[in-house]
Design an enzyme around this catalytic site. Structure first.
Site, PDB file in Angstrom:
ATOM      1  N   GLY A  58       3.619 -38.631  16.686  1.00 33.76           N
ATOM      2  CA  GLY A  58       3.182 -37.642  17.659  1.00 33.76           C
ATOM      3  C   GLY A  58       3.000 -36.249  17.082  1.00 33.76           C
ATOM      4  N   GLU A  92      -4.716 -32.918   0.226  1.00 32.51           N
ATOM      5  CA  GLU A  92      -3.398 -32.539  -0.302  1.00 32.51           C
ATOM      6  C   GLU A  92      -3.535 -31.995  -1.716  1.00 32.51           C
ATOM      7  OE1 GLU A  92      -0.825 -36.091   1.892  1.00 32.51           O
ATOM      8  OE2 GLU A  92      -0.883 -36.011  -0.299  1.00 32.51           O
TER       9      GLU A  92
END
Length: 178
Positions: A58, A92
């Site tokens: 979430g 990243e």
């Protein structure tokens, strides 16, 4: 001036939540090398960020990854056969290298059964991955295309830069692995 640098370095260390951020392509290394490396780092007392251990369901994954990179002292970048297929991994990598340039973030590239020259020149599986990324761009409408072209350019530059670090990294290969 010297006192200021020491103070700045101290501030960077005090803001760090992690000693190590691990960047890797899960399908290639999660159940093998990455798991073993993560366990070894944690066993030695290093606060280590690995996405499947640190991000709760979430949560906004992108912002959590950004925060983790910015709050780490160093990164281990495990460059594997499918690393460049992941836009997450490539994003990243770009951020890790920006941190290296701006605040001295230490990096250790690990070339996991890939040739550093293939990484830097985007040959082999890296060429295939970029062909797929570029094909997706061509299939899009003109809206956002320019942004994706720039993103791919940054990804390519980041891979060249990390491949240039191979002298300070690790190359892992043996004849039993492809």
């Amino acid at each position: 001036m010297k006192a200021l640098r020491v103070e700045e370095a101290s501030n960077v260390k005090s803001r760090c939540m992690y000693d190590v951020f691990m960047s890797f392509r899960g399908e290639d290394t999660r159940k093998t090398f990455t798991d073993q490396l993560y366990k070894a780092l944690v066993d030695e007392g290093y606060r280590t960020f690995r996405d499947d251990n640190e991000i709760e369901r979430g949560e906004d994954i992108k912002s959590e990854l950004d925060k983790a990179i910015h709050s780490s002292k160093s990164s281990i970048i495990i460059l594997s056969k499918n690393y460049a297929t992941s836009s997450w991994c490539l994003d990243e990598l770009v951020m890790i290298l920006e941190n290296k340039r701006k605040r001295g973030h230490a990096i250790l590239p690990v070339f996991y059964y890939v040739d550093p020259l293939d990484v830097g020149k985007q040959m082999g599986s890296f060429a295939t991955a970029f062909a797929k990324h570029e094909q997706r761009i061509m299939e899009q409408s003109d809206e956002g295309k320019e942004e994706w072209i720039e993103k791919i350019k940054r990804w390519r530059e980041a891979l060249r830069e990390v491949a240039d670090q191979r002298g300070s990294g690790m190359v892992l290969q043996n004849s039993s692995q492809e």
